[in-house]
Design a protein around this motif. Structure first.
Motif, short mmCIF file in Angstrom:
data_model
loop_
_atom_site.label_atom_id
_atom_site.label_comp_id
_atom_site.label_asym_id
_atom_site.label_seq_id
_atom_site.Cartn_x
_atom_site.Cartn_y
_atom_site.Cartn_z
N UNK A 162 0.85 -1.19 0.00
CA UNK A 162 0.00 0.00 0.00
C UNK A 162 0.88 1.24 0.00
N UNK A 163 0.33 2.33 -0.50
CA UNK A 163 1.06 3.58 -0.62
C UNK A 163 0.07 4.73 -0.68
N UNK A 164 0.61 5.96 -0.59
CA UNK A 164 -0.25 7.13 -0.79
C UNK A 164 -0.01 7.82 -2.13
N UNK A 165 1.23 7.87 -2.62
CA UNK A 165 1.62 8.75 -3.72
C UNK A 165 1.36 10.21 -3.34
N UNK A 166 1.37 10.48 -2.03
CA UNK A 166 1.14 11.85 -1.54
C UNK A 166 2.14 12.82 -2.17
N UNK A 167 1.66 14.00 -2.55
CA UNK A 167 0.41 14.65 -2.16
C UNK A 167 -0.79 14.37 -3.04
N UNK A 168 -0.68 13.39 -3.95
CA UNK A 168 -1.76 13.12 -4.88
C UNK A 168 -2.68 12.02 -4.35
#
Length: 264
Positions: free
Chosen positions: A201-207
């Motif tokens: 799992x990941x966020x790819x933050x800030x997106x």
């Protein structure tokens, strides 16, 4: 414990409150974050962030959007930069035919350079793939034929065939907040069929903030929301999905120092 295997803490969105964002992630049970390089020429800024926070590590590489700007970057340079103890991955590199911000031949050339660096270092290659499934499959098959290398299909939103080939070739599949979106039923069906020992799992933050934060700036703490939906999707508890994805993370990111609960 959860891990955010892909975020961009160097982006301007976080400049004013980076320490608070890391603190919120830790409070949410996110014990490791990997901040991902998009330009080798800006690598010093990435490394400074990773060196500032014990829980933050980084990659080194060139995003396909920037491939034409960094065709002078060699596998040898990537290997050299990856010697730093805080560097645990190569990339992100790959193919993006949705935006096509760099010529496709430049994207492919850069991608193969990053594959060579991943093969030499044994560090996982963080792969960006968007609207390029056929060419991605062809390159992965061709390069794996030259010698296996560890990789992760990050922020997976491609077709089922790429997921299947990625797993077949030894890769991992990472799910982002897209998994939580109402219109992502097909992606959730694909996620159900990914072997559990290949899920991240990941966020790819800030997106790509997950529901219930959709439309807001994303941050590493929100990986918990994606993990919750992944648990519901494959029919396990939230504790179990944390155990599965964190175990997979430490297996793939083998350079990452393990915590006591991951075996010392």
């Amino acid at each position: 414990m959860l891990v955010d295997s892909h975020c961009h803490l160097d982006f301007p969105d976080f400049a004013e409150e980076r320490a608070a964002i890391v603190a919120r992630a830790l409070a949410a049970g996110v014990g490791r974050m990997v901040t991902i390089s998009t330009r080798v020429k800006r690598f010093p800024q990435i490394l400074e962030i990773a060196e500032t926070f014990d829980e933050v590590f980084c990659s080194v590489g060139t995003h396909p959007h920037n491939a034409a700007e960094e065709l002078d970057i060699t596998a040898e340079e990537l290997v050299r930069l990856a010697e730093h103890p805080k560097v645990v991955a190569i990339g992100e590199a790959g193919l993006d035919y949705f935006y096509d911000k760099a010529p496709r031949d430049a994207q492919a050339q850069g991608f193969r350079v990053h594959i060579a660096a991943a093969r030499q270092t044994g560090l996982p290659l963080v792969i960006h793939a968007r609207n390029a499934d056929d060419d991605m499959i062809a390159i992965l098959r061709d390069e794996t034929g030259k010698g296996a290398f560890p990789f992760i299909l990050h922020c997976f939103s491609s077709g089922r065939r790429l997921a299947e080939v990625g797993v077949e070739l030894g890769g991992y599949v990472s799910l982002s907040g897209i998994l939580t979106f109402k219109n992502s039923a097909e992606l959730r069906e694909i996620a159900k069929d990914v072997p559990r020992d290949r899920l991240l799992v990941e966020t790819d933050a800030p997106y790509l903030a997950p529901v219930p934060h959709r439309g807001q700036r994303n941050e590493p703490a929100y990986v918990a929301d994606t993990a919750r939906v992944l648990a519901e999707t494959i029919g396990v508890s939230q504790d179990e999905i944390a155990r599965i994805t964190t175990g997979n993370f430490f297996r793939l990111f083998s350079k990452m120092p393990r915590l006591a609960q991951q075996g010392g």
